[in-house]
Design a protein around this motif. Structure first.
Motif, PDB file in Angstrom:
ATOM      1  N   GLN A  74       0.824  -1.206   0.000  1.00  0.00           N
ATOM      2  CA  GLN A  74       0.000   0.000   0.000  1.00  0.00           C
ATOM      3  C   GLN A  74       0.868   1.271   0.000  1.00  0.00           C
ATOM      4  N   GLN A  75       1.955   1.267   0.747  1.00  0.00           N
ATOM      5  CA  GLN A  75       2.854   2.418   0.751  1.00  0.00           C
ATOM      6  C   GLN A  75       3.515   2.596  -0.611  1.00  0.00           C
ATOM      7  N   ILE A  76       3.914   1.485  -1.213  1.00  0.00           N
ATOM      8  CA  ILE A  76       4.536   1.559  -2.540  1.00  0.00           C
ATOM      9  C   ILE A  76       3.536   2.112  -3.549  1.00  0.00           C
ATOM     10  N   GLN A  77       2.313   1.599  -3.517  1.00  0.00           N
ATOM     11  CA  GLN A  77       1.284   2.084  -4.441  1.00  0.00           C
ATOM     12  C   GLN A  77       0.991   3.564  -4.231  1.00  0.00           C
ATOM     13  N   ALA A  78       0.995   4.009  -2.979  1.00  0.00           N
ATOM     14  CA  ALA A  78       0.744   5.422  -2.674  1.00  0.00           C
ATOM     15  C   ALA A  78       1.928   6.309  -3.048  1.00  0.00           C
ATOM     16  N   GLY A  79       3.108   5.713  -3.148  1.00  0.00           N
ATOM     17  CA  GLY A  79       4.296   6.482  -3.512  1.00  0.00           C
ATOM     18  C   GLY A  79       4.911   7.249  -2.365  1.00  0.00           C
ATOM     19  N   ALA A  80       4.581   6.851  -1.119  1.00  0.00           N
ATOM     20  CA  ALA A  80       5.126   7.553   0.039  1.00  0.00           C
ATOM     21  C   ALA A  80       5.053   6.649   1.266  1.00  0.00           C
ATOM     22  N   ALA A  81       5.939   6.927   2.222  1.00  0.00           N
ATOM     23  CA  ALA A  81       5.959   6.172   3.472  1.00  0.00           C
ATOM     24  C   ALA A  81       6.466   7.076   4.589  1.00  0.00           C
ATOM     25  N   TYR A  82       6.017   6.793   5.795  1.00  0.00           N
ATOM     26  CA  TYR A  82       6.438   7.593   6.946  1.00  0.00           C
ATOM     27  C   TYR A  82       7.854   7.220   7.350  1.00  0.00           C
TER      28      TYR A  82
END
Length: 113
Positions: A74-82
């Motif tokens: 899901q983070q990869i698909q969103a293109g961002a991570a905390y």
């Protein structure tokens, strides 16, 4: 999911470079590595490999780079991570995101990379 790597030294193969870079960057030697693809950008060639992480991520020692952690699909698909180190959500580079999404697609289709 994670991406580590670096530059290929003169007279070094991509295979030798990834083994060296993993030790230099996170102090880890995987049991195996397999090449997934060669991604050719406008000014860079990325030799992409995958392998297993057989130790807890907390035991890795980040020796180079800003942050170390595992990303969800899901983070990869969103293109961002905390990032706890940055204290904020950080973007995933578009080229790296595309590589990870292609790899995930291969796995979901049952194709061996």
């Amino acid at each position: 999911w994670g991406l580590f790597g670096g530059h290929i030294e003169p007279n070094e193969t991509p295979e030798a470079a990834i083994w060296r870079e993993l030790v230099e960057e996170i102090g880890y030697t995987p049991p195996y590595l397999s090449q997934v693809e060669i991604d050719r950008g406008a000014d860079v060639v990325r030799h992409v490999f995958y392998g297993s992480l057989t130790v807890p991520v907390e035991t890795l020692t980040l020796q180079e780079g800003w942050d170390c952690g595992l990303l969800t699909l899901q983070q990869i698909q969103a293109g961002a991570a905390y990032s706890a180190i940055a204290g904020q959500t950080c973007p995933i580079g578009s080229a790296h995101q595309a590589i990870l999404l292609r790899f995930q697609q291969q796995l979901s289709e049952g194709r061996s990379p």
